[in-house]
Design a protein around this motif. Structure first.
Motif, PDB file in Angstrom:
ATOM      1  N   PHE A 108       0.828  -1.214   0.000  1.00 40.96           N
ATOM      2  CA  PHE A 108       0.000   0.000   0.000  1.00 40.96           C
ATOM      3  C   PHE A 108       0.855   1.253   0.000  1.00 40.96           C
ATOM      4  O   PHE A 108       0.597   2.202  -0.742  1.00 40.96           O
ATOM      5  CB  PHE A 108      -0.926  -0.025   1.221  1.00 40.96           C
ATOM      6  CG  PHE A 108      -1.785   1.201   1.340  1.00 40.96           C
ATOM      7  CD1 PHE A 108      -2.882   1.380   0.516  1.00 40.96           C
ATOM      8  CD2 PHE A 108      -1.478   2.186   2.275  1.00 40.96           C
ATOM      9  CE1 PHE A 108      -3.674   2.515   0.614  1.00 40.96           C
ATOM     10  CE2 PHE A 108      -2.256   3.331   2.380  1.00 40.96           C
ATOM     11  CZ  PHE A 108      -3.353   3.490   1.542  1.00 40.96           C
ATOM     12  N   SER A 109       1.895   1.265   0.833  1.00 39.34           N
ATOM     13  CA  SER A 109       2.751   2.451   0.913  1.00 39.34           C
ATOM     14  C   SER A 109       3.482   2.710  -0.395  1.00 39.34           C
ATOM     15  O   SER A 109       3.688   3.864  -0.786  1.00 39.34           O
ATOM     16  CB  SER A 109       3.761   2.300   2.057  1.00 39.34           C
ATOM     17  OG  SER A 109       4.624   1.193   1.823  1.00 39.34           O
ATOM     18  N   GLN A 110       3.856   1.634  -1.086  1.00 36.26           N
ATOM     19  CA  GLN A 110       4.550   1.795  -2.372  1.00 36.26           C
ATOM     20  C   GLN A 110       3.605   2.333  -3.438  1.00 36.26           C
ATOM     21  O   GLN A 110       3.994   3.158  -4.276  1.00 36.26           O
ATOM     22  CB  GLN A 110       5.143   0.451  -2.824  1.00 36.26           C
ATOM     23  CG  GLN A 110       6.106  -0.173  -1.834  1.00 36.26           C
ATOM     24  CD  GLN A 110       7.276   0.739  -1.510  1.00 36.26           C
ATOM     25  OE1 GLN A 110       7.670   1.585  -2.301  1.00 36.26           O
ATOM     26  NE2 GLN A 110       7.834   0.570  -0.326  1.00 36.26           N
ATOM     27  N   LYS A 111       2.360   1.889  -3.403  1.00 34.86           N
ATOM     28  CA  LYS A 111       1.365   2.416  -4.340  1.00 34.86           C
ATOM     29  C   LYS A 111       1.137   3.910  -4.103  1.00 34.86           C
ATOM     30  O   LYS A 111       1.101   4.701  -5.051  1.00 34.86           O
ATOM     31  CB  LYS A 111       0.041   1.661  -4.181  1.00 34.86           C
ATOM     32  CG  LYS A 111       0.037   0.250  -4.719  1.00 34.86           C
ATOM     33  CD  LYS A 111      -1.330  -0.379  -4.530  1.00 34.86           C
ATOM     34  CE  LYS A 111      -1.356  -1.810  -5.030  1.00 34.86           C
ATOM     35  NZ  LYS A 111      -2.679  -2.449  -4.820  1.00 34.86           N
ATOM     36  N   ILE A 112       0.985   4.274  -2.836  1.00 29.94           N
ATOM     37  CA  ILE A 112       0.754   5.682  -2.501  1.00 29.94           C
ATOM     38  C   ILE A 112       1.936   6.537  -2.931  1.00 29.94           C
ATOM     39  O   ILE A 112       1.774   7.634  -3.483  1.00 29.94           O
ATOM     40  CB  ILE A 112       0.486   5.840  -0.992  1.00 29.94           C
ATOM     41  CG1 ILE A 112      -0.835   5.149  -0.617  1.00 29.94           C
ATOM     42  CG2 ILE A 112       0.441   7.314  -0.607  1.00 29.94           C
ATOM     43  CD1 ILE A 112      -2.048   5.712  -1.309  1.00 29.94           C
ATOM     44  N   PHE A 113       3.145   6.035  -2.668  1.00 30.22           N
ATOM     45  CA  PHE A 113       4.347   6.782  -3.053  1.00 30.22           C
ATOM     46  C   PHE A 113       4.378   7.019  -4.556  1.00 30.22           C
ATOM     47  O   PHE A 113       4.624   8.135  -5.023  1.00 30.22           O
ATOM     48  CB  PHE A 113       5.596   6.019  -2.617  1.00 30.22           C
ATOM     49  CG  PHE A 113       6.883   6.698  -3.006  1.00 30.22           C
ATOM     50  CD1 PHE A 113       7.379   7.755  -2.257  1.00 30.22           C
ATOM     51  CD2 PHE A 113       7.595   6.280  -4.120  1.00 30.22           C
ATOM     52  CE1 PHE A 113       8.562   8.392  -2.615  1.00 30.22           C
ATOM     53  CE2 PHE A 113       8.770   6.900  -4.490  1.00 30.22           C
ATOM     54  CZ  PHE A 113       9.259   7.966  -3.734  1.00 30.22           C
ATOM     55  N   ALA A 114       4.126   5.972  -5.329  1.00 26.70           N
ATOM     56  CA  ALA A 114       4.166   6.094  -6.785  1.00 26.70           C
ATOM     57  C   ALA A 114       3.072   7.025  -7.301  1.00 26.70           C
ATOM     58  O   ALA A 114       3.294   7.816  -8.226  1.00 26.70           O
ATOM     59  CB  ALA A 114       4.024   4.712  -7.428  1.00 26.70           C
ATOM     60  N   ALA A 146       9.234  12.399 -13.864  1.00 24.72           N
ATOM     61  CA  ALA A 146       8.512  11.843 -12.723  1.00 24.72           C
ATOM     62  C   ALA A 146       7.790  10.545 -13.095  1.00 24.72           C
ATOM     63  O   ALA A 146       7.773   9.589 -12.312  1.00 24.72           O
ATOM     64  CB  ALA A 146       7.519  12.866 -12.179  1.00 24.72           C
ATOM     65  N   LEU A 147       7.195  10.500 -14.275  1.00 23.65           N
ATOM     66  CA  LEU A 147       6.553   9.263 -14.727  1.00 23.65           C
ATOM     67  C   LEU A 147       7.576   8.150 -14.887  1.00 23.65           C
ATOM     68  O   LEU A 147       7.324   6.998 -14.527  1.00 23.65           O
ATOM     69  CB  LEU A 147       5.828   9.504 -16.054  1.00 23.65           C
ATOM     70  CG  LEU A 147       4.480  10.225 -15.974  1.00 23.65           C
ATOM     71  CD1 LEU A 147       3.990  10.587 -17.375  1.00 23.65           C
ATOM     72  CD2 LEU A 147       3.448   9.359 -15.262  1.00 23.65           C
ATOM     73  N   MET A 148       8.736   8.489 -15.445  1.00 17.35           N
ATOM     74  CA  MET A 148       9.807   7.502 -15.576  1.00 17.35           C
ATOM     75  C   MET A 148      10.198   6.957 -14.213  1.00 17.35           C
ATOM     76  O   MET A 148      10.339   5.739 -14.017  1.00 17.35           O
ATOM     77  CB  MET A 148      11.007   8.136 -16.282  1.00 17.35           C
ATOM     78  CG  MET A 148      12.213   7.214 -16.452  1.00 17.35           C
ATOM     79  SD  MET A 148      13.306   7.124 -14.996  1.00 17.35           S
ATOM     80  CE  MET A 148      13.960   8.800 -14.945  1.00 17.35           C
ATOM     81  N   ALA A 149      10.371   7.862 -13.230  1.00 17.32           N
ATOM     82  CA  ALA A 149      10.770   7.442 -11.891  1.00 17.32           C
ATOM     83  C   ALA A 149       9.696   6.578 -11.230  1.00 17.32           C
ATOM     84  O   ALA A 149       9.999   5.570 -10.586  1.00 17.32           O
ATOM     85  CB  ALA A 149      11.075   8.666 -11.031  1.00 17.32           C
ATOM     86  N   ALA A 150       8.440   6.956 -11.391  1.00 10.01           N
ATOM     87  CA  ALA A 150       7.349   6.180 -10.807  1.00 10.01           C
ATOM     88  C   ALA A 150       7.258   4.788 -11.426  1.00 10.01           C
ATOM     89  O   ALA A 150       7.032   3.795 -10.725  1.00 10.01           O
ATOM     90  CB  ALA A 150       6.027   6.925 -10.983  1.00 10.01           C
ATOM     91  N   MET A 151       7.449   4.722 -12.738  1.00  6.81           N
ATOM     92  CA  MET A 151       7.401   3.425 -13.418  1.00  6.81           C
ATOM     93  C   MET A 151       8.578   2.548 -13.006  1.00  6.81           C
ATOM     94  O   MET A 151       8.429   1.331 -12.838  1.00  6.81           O
ATOM     95  CB  MET A 151       7.399   3.632 -14.932  1.00  6.81           C
ATOM     96  CG  MET A 151       6.131   4.266 -15.471  1.00  6.81           C
ATOM     97  SD  MET A 151       4.673   3.210 -15.266  1.00  6.81           S
ATOM     98  CE  MET A 151       4.975   1.975 -16.526  1.00  6.81           C
ATOM     99  N   ALA A 152       9.752   3.159 -12.837  1.00  4.31           N
ATOM    100  CA  ALA A 152      10.911   2.394 -12.377  1.00  4.31           C
ATOM    101  C   ALA A 152      10.684   1.877 -10.964  1.00  4.31           C
ATOM    102  O   ALA A 152      11.009   0.725 -10.643  1.00  4.31           O
ATOM    103  CB  ALA A 152      12.163   3.270 -12.427  1.00  4.31           C
ATOM    104  N   TRP A 153      10.117   2.726 -10.105  1.00  2.17           N
ATOM    105  CA  TRP A 153       9.873   2.353  -8.713  1.00  2.17           C
ATOM    106  C   TRP A 153       8.893   1.198  -8.599  1.00  2.17           C
ATOM    107  O   TRP A 153       9.003   0.359  -7.701  1.00  2.17           O
ATOM    108  CB  TRP A 153       9.353   3.565  -7.951  1.00  2.17           C
ATOM    109  CG  TRP A 153       9.227   3.349  -6.483  1.00  2.17           C
ATOM    110  CD1 TRP A 153       8.098   3.025  -5.788  1.00  2.17           C
ATOM    111  CD2 TRP A 153      10.278   3.440  -5.512  1.00  2.17           C
ATOM    112  NE1 TRP A 153       8.387   2.911  -4.438  1.00  2.17           N
ATOM    113  CE2 TRP A 153       9.710   3.164  -4.245  1.00  2.17           C
ATOM    114  CE3 TRP A 153      11.642   3.742  -5.601  1.00  2.17           C
ATOM    115  CZ2 TRP A 153      10.465   3.165  -3.081  1.00  2.17           C
ATOM    116  CZ3 TRP A 153      12.393   3.747  -4.423  1.00  2.17           C
ATOM    117  CH2 TRP A 153      11.802   3.465  -3.195  1.00  2.17           C
ATOM    118  N   THR A 154       7.918   1.143  -9.489  1.00  2.00           N
ATOM    119  CA  THR A 154       6.885   0.099  -9.419  1.00  2.00           C
ATOM    120  C   THR A 154       7.168  -1.071 -10.359  1.00  2.00           C
ATOM    121  O   THR A 154       6.329  -1.957 -10.498  1.00  2.00           O
ATOM    122  CB  THR A 154       5.500   0.693  -9.753  1.00  2.00           C
ATOM    123  OG1 THR A 154       5.542   1.315 -11.047  1.00  2.00           O
ATOM    124  CG2 THR A 154       5.089   1.719  -8.714  1.00  2.00           C
ATOM    125  N   SER A 155       8.324  -1.070 -11.009  1.00  2.00           N
ATOM    126  CA  SER A 155       8.692  -2.197 -11.858  1.00  2.00           C
ATOM    127  C   SER A 155       9.239  -3.333 -10.989  1.00  2.00           C
ATOM    128  O   SER A 155       9.453  -3.167  -9.783  1.00  2.00           O
ATOM    129  CB  SER A 155       9.759  -1.777 -12.876  1.00  2.00           C
ATOM    130  OG  SER A 155      11.011  -1.590 -12.234  1.00  2.00           O
TER     131      SER A 155
END
Length: 226
Positions: A108-114, A146-155
């Motif tokens: 949940f925390s990772q989803k919120i962060f992204a 920011a989209l690149m970073a969010a996608m990398a974080w959730t990959s």
């Protein structure tokens, strides 16, 4: 093992050599074109590393992402718009690449962060420049980072290497924008922009290659080290 060393270490060492040393020479009297090439070599050798270590389409894609970063690094010294365009192309390609490697389960925390990362980063970037005529353009550019970073974080790549590297990249860009406003006279951007950016790229490239090499090794039951 010896083959892995022969194939990858020279390019990683050259990347580190140029990437780290550029921080110390960027204000020197080295002629402009040589210094521009020096700047691009740090991430440029990461592109070669990815191409050499991943003998499939993924290697070409990661190599292209890094190559666009290196082109952006050099182009920024000549024309800001051209440099930004190269980086944006790289971000779009990275977003598409990470979309192929989605993490199936997110805390949940990772989803919120992204989810919060993108709008917060764009809002901060938009608010930073003192010249408000540049705010929309900077916010739009930051959207791609920011989209690149969010996608990398959730990959499914290592969050502590690829995800963190992408966040360092984003912070570096935010510091560049801060230099156009509240940190205009501060030494903080001068000290942090390049190290955060370069090591972010280094973490991204090596993290992706290591993950995919290990998966290839697992598939073939032949241990391989990135």
């Amino acid at each position: 093992m010896k083959s892995a060393f022969a194939e990858s270490r020279p390019f990683l060492m050259l990347s580190l050599l140029f990437g780290i040393s550029y921080f110390f020479v960027n204000d020197s009297n080295i002629p402009g074109m040589y210094l521009i090439a020096w700047k691009g070599a740090g991430v440029g050798f990461l592109a070669i590393y990815a191409l050499v270590r991943l003998h499939r389409i993924d290697g070409k894609i990661v190599g292209a992402i890094m190559a666009l970063g290196a082109i952006g690094d050099m182009a920024l010294e000549i024309d800001m718009v051209a440099g930004a365009a190269a980086f944006m192309l790289g971000h779009v390609l990275a977003i598409l690449f990470y979309s192929r490697f989605r993490r199936h389960k997110l805390g949940f925390s990772q989803k919120i962060f992204a989810i919060l990362l993108v709008p917060l980063a764009v809002l901060i970037a938009w608010a930073l420049p003192a010249d408000r005529t540049q705010a929309v353009m900077i916010g739009f550019y930051c959207l791609s980072v920011a989209l690149m970073a969010a996608m990398a974080w959730t990959s499914r790549f290592s969050r502590y290497q690829v995800g963190a590297g992408a966040i360092l990249f984003l912070i570096s860009d935010l510091l560049i924008f801060a230099r156009m406003g509240p940190l205009e006279t501060s030494v903080i951007p001068d000290l942090l922009v390049w190290p955060l950016y370069y090591f972010g790229q280094f973490m991204i490239a090596t993290g992706i290659v290591r993950t995919l090499r290990h998966e290839m090794a697992a598939d073939s039951a032949d241990p391989v080290h990135a």
